[in-house]
Design a protein around this motif. Structure first.
Motif, PDB file in Angstrom:
ATOM      1  N   GLY A  35       0.858  -1.252   0.052  1.00  0.00           N
ATOM      2  CA  GLY A  35      -0.049   0.136  -0.130  1.00  0.00           C
ATOM      3  C   GLY A  35       0.819   1.198   0.137  1.00  0.00           C
ATOM      4  O   GLY A  35       0.334   2.435  -0.400  1.00  0.00           O
ATOM      5  N   SER A  36       2.217   1.226   0.464  1.00  0.00           N
ATOM      6  CA  SER A  36       3.047   2.481   0.444  1.00  0.00           C
ATOM      7  C   SER A  36       4.539   2.074   0.497  1.00  0.00           C
ATOM      8  O   SER A  36       4.673   0.810   0.701  1.00  0.00           O
ATOM      9  N   HIS A  37       5.293   3.194   0.161  1.00  0.00           N
ATOM     10  CA  HIS A  37       6.756   2.732   0.316  1.00  0.00           C
ATOM     11  C   HIS A  37       7.010   2.399   1.657  1.00  0.00           C
ATOM     12  O   HIS A  37       7.908   1.489   2.015  1.00  0.00           O
ATOM     13  N   PHE A  38       6.401   2.974   2.967  1.00  0.00           N
ATOM     14  CA  PHE A  38       6.680   2.525   4.063  1.00  0.00           C
ATOM     15  C   PHE A  38       6.306   1.181   4.328  1.00  0.00           C
ATOM     16  O   PHE A  38       7.155   0.509   5.039  1.00  0.00           O
ATOM     17  N   ALA A  39       5.322   0.511   3.853  1.00  0.00           N
ATOM     18  CA  ALA A  39       4.937  -0.680   4.062  1.00  0.00           C
ATOM     19  C   ALA A  39       5.881  -1.493   3.500  1.00  0.00           C
ATOM     20  O   ALA A  39       6.210  -2.777   3.994  1.00  0.00           O
ATOM     21  N   ALA A  40       6.334  -1.127   2.421  1.00  0.00           N
ATOM     22  CA  ALA A  40       7.149  -2.070   1.626  1.00  0.00           C
ATOM     23  C   ALA A  40       8.334  -1.982   2.102  1.00  0.00           C
ATOM     24  O   ALA A  40       9.215  -3.185   2.282  1.00  0.00           O
ATOM     25  N   ALA A  41       9.081  -0.908   2.814  1.00  0.00           N
ATOM     26  CA  ALA A  41      10.281  -0.930   3.570  1.00  0.00           C
ATOM     27  C   ALA A  41      10.321  -1.976   4.877  1.00  0.00           C
ATOM     28  O   ALA A  41      11.226  -2.481   5.290  1.00  0.00           O
ATOM     29  N   ALA A  42       9.081  -1.540   5.386  1.00  0.00           N
ATOM     30  CA  ALA A  42       9.103  -2.555   6.657  1.00  0.00           C
ATOM     31  C   ALA A  42       9.019  -3.994   6.414  1.00  0.00           C
ATOM     32  O   ALA A  42       9.513  -4.761   7.219  1.00  0.00           O
ATOM     33  N   MET A  43       8.316  -4.493   5.098  1.00  0.00           N
ATOM     34  CA  MET A  43       8.554  -5.740   4.999  1.00  0.00           C
ATOM     35  C   MET A  43       9.946  -6.037   4.546  1.00  0.00           C
ATOM     36  O   MET A  43      10.239  -7.403   4.946  1.00  0.00           O
ATOM     37  N   VAL A  44      10.659  -5.405   3.765  1.00  0.00           N
ATOM     38  CA  VAL A  44      11.994  -5.804   3.597  1.00  0.00           C
ATOM     39  C   VAL A  44      13.031  -6.034   4.861  1.00  0.00           C
ATOM     40  O   VAL A  44      13.596  -6.926   5.047  1.00  0.00           O
ATOM     41  N   VAL A  45      12.658  -5.079   5.938  1.00  0.00           N
ATOM     42  CA  VAL A  45      13.312  -5.422   7.272  1.00  0.00           C
ATOM     43  C   VAL A  45      12.611  -6.848   7.671  1.00  0.00           C
ATOM     44  O   VAL A  45      13.749  -7.350   8.313  1.00  0.00           O
ATOM     45  N   HIS A  46      11.497  -6.877   7.777  1.00  0.00           N
ATOM     46  CA  HIS A  46      11.184  -8.369   8.477  1.00  0.00           C
ATOM     47  C   HIS A  46      11.600  -9.357   7.767  1.00  0.00           C
ATOM     48  O   HIS A  46      12.160 -10.363   8.248  1.00  0.00           O
ATOM     49  N   ILE A  47      11.531  -9.452   6.470  1.00  0.00           N
ATOM     50  CA  ILE A  47      12.247 -10.409   5.327  1.00  0.00           C
ATOM     51  C   ILE A  47      13.773 -10.646   5.947  1.00  0.00           C
ATOM     52  O   ILE A  47      14.213 -11.619   5.973  1.00  0.00           O
ATOM     53  N   ALA A  48      14.453  -9.433   6.025  1.00  0.00           N
ATOM     54  CA  ALA A  48      16.023  -9.472   6.572  1.00  0.00           C
ATOM     55  C   ALA A  48      15.988 -10.354   7.875  1.00  0.00           C
ATOM     56  O   ALA A  48      17.128 -10.759   8.012  1.00  0.00           O
ATOM     57  N   GLN A  49      15.110 -10.064   8.543  1.00  0.00           N
ATOM     58  CA  GLN A  49      15.389 -10.561   9.980  1.00  0.00           C
ATOM     59  C   GLN A  49      14.953 -11.911  10.018  1.00  0.00           C
ATOM     60  O   GLN A  49      15.797 -12.919  10.434  1.00  0.00           O
ATOM     61  N   VAL A  50      14.099 -12.483   9.297  1.00  0.00           N
ATOM     62  CA  VAL A  50      13.791 -13.984   8.839  1.00  0.00           C
ATOM     63  C   VAL A  50      15.111 -14.632   8.101  1.00  0.00           C
ATOM     64  O   VAL A  50      15.580 -15.744   8.556  1.00  0.00           O
ATOM     65  N   GLN A  51      15.570 -14.136   7.245  1.00  0.00           N
ATOM     66  CA  GLN A  51      16.896 -14.294   6.618  1.00  0.00           C
ATOM     67  C   GLN A  51      18.123 -14.558   7.670  1.00  0.00           C
ATOM     68  O   GLN A  51      18.665 -15.637   7.563  1.00  0.00           O
ATOM     69  N   GLU A  52      18.193 -13.701   8.402  1.00  0.00           N
ATOM     70  CA  GLU A  52      19.158 -13.751   9.421  1.00  0.00           C
ATOM     71  C   GLU A  52      19.145 -15.118  10.289  1.00  0.00           C
ATOM     72  O   GLU A  52      19.758 -15.918  10.593  1.00  0.00           O
ATOM     73  N   LYS A  53      17.667 -15.277  10.795  1.00  0.00           N
ATOM     74  CA  LYS A  53      17.343 -16.336  11.580  1.00  0.00           C
ATOM     75  C   LYS A  53      17.617 -17.699  10.845  1.00  0.00           C
ATOM     76  O   LYS A  53      18.239 -18.622  11.304  1.00  0.00           O
ATOM     77  N   LEU A  54      17.479 -17.741   9.600  1.00  0.00           N
ATOM     78  CA  LEU A  54      17.515 -18.926   8.872  1.00  0.00           C
ATOM     79  C   LEU A  54      19.083 -19.016   8.093  1.00  0.00           C
ATOM     80  O   LEU A  54      19.312 -20.257   7.760  1.00  0.00           O
ATOM     81  N   ASP A  55      19.951 -17.948   8.284  1.00  0.00           N
ATOM     82  CA  ASP A  55      20.979 -17.892   7.529  1.00  0.00           C
ATOM     83  C   ASP A  55      21.175 -18.458   6.329  1.00  0.00           C
ATOM     84  O   ASP A  55      21.893 -19.190   5.729  1.00  0.00           O
ATOM     85  N   HIS A  56      19.976 -17.961   5.712  1.00  0.00           N
ATOM     86  CA  HIS A  56      19.948 -18.038   4.203  1.00  0.00           C
ATOM     87  C   HIS A  56      19.221 -16.757   3.699  1.00  0.00           C
ATOM     88  O   HIS A  56      18.245 -16.286   4.117  1.00  0.00           O
ATOM     89  N   HIS A  57      20.043 -16.129   2.626  1.00  0.00           N
ATOM     90  CA  HIS A  57      19.794 -14.750   2.195  1.00  0.00           C
ATOM     91  C   HIS A  57      19.091 -14.669   0.659  1.00  0.00           C
ATOM     92  O   HIS A  57      19.890 -15.110   0.038  1.00  0.00           O
ATOM     93  N   SER A  58      18.283 -13.744   0.247  1.00  0.00           N
ATOM     94  CA  SER A  58      17.838 -13.599  -0.976  1.00  0.00           C
ATOM     95  C   SER A  58      18.506 -12.422  -1.491  1.00  0.00           C
ATOM     96  O   SER A  58      18.891 -11.464  -0.562  1.00  0.00           O
ATOM     97  N   ASP A  59      18.217 -12.057  -2.724  1.00  0.00           N
ATOM     98  CA  ASP A  59      18.243 -10.617  -3.198  1.00  0.00           C
ATOM     99  C   ASP A  59      16.978 -10.018  -3.040  1.00  0.00           C
ATOM    100  O   ASP A  59      16.156 -10.364  -3.567  1.00  0.00           O
ATOM    101  N   LEU A  60      17.110  -8.827  -2.329  1.00  0.00           N
ATOM    102  CA  LEU A  60      15.880  -8.116  -2.200  1.00  0.00           C
ATOM    103  C   LEU A  60      15.964  -6.901  -2.936  1.00  0.00           C
ATOM    104  O   LEU A  60      17.101  -6.145  -2.842  1.00  0.00           O
TER     105      LEU A  60
END
Length: 101
Positions: A35-60
């Motif tokens: 819905g907005s740039h802020f929502a998209a940025a928040a989702m990126v941060v959340h994905i980054a947290q999940v990636q750190e936990k899994l120790d597996h990273h995507s290109d975002l």
């Protein structure tokens, strides 16, 4: 247990359970609209947290109101593995909470 590349059939079977995801070359890929740039940025941060936990990273990629991911497993020569599908499933679980579609 060593990570192994998935066969084309295994990839197709797993993709059937993840609408919106596809294979782009040697990577799993998905884009979300928010819905907005802020929502998209928040989702990126959340994905980054999940990636750190899994120790597996995507290109975002963060756009104005979009988030795009591509992922493969570098340790097996850039092939698609179960690790990539694990990450995709986790992202699918968190996406609705950000209003992603």
């Amino acid at each position: 247990m060593a990570v192994e590349p998935l066969s084309q059939k295994e990839i197709e079977d797993r993709l059937a359970e993840l609408p919106g995801w596809s294979v782009d070359g040697d990577r799993l890929a998905r884009s979300y609209r928010l819905g907005s740039h802020f929502a998209a940025a928040a989702m990126v941060v959340h994905i980054a947290q999940v990636q750190e936990k899994l120790d597996h990273h995507s290109d975002l990629t963060l756009g104005y109101n979009t988030v795009s991911l591509t992922v493969n497993t570098h340790s097996v020569g850039g092939a698609i593995t179960e690790l990539d599908f694990n990450l995709a499933r986790k992202v699918e679980e968190l996406a609705p909470g950000h209003g992603a579609r």
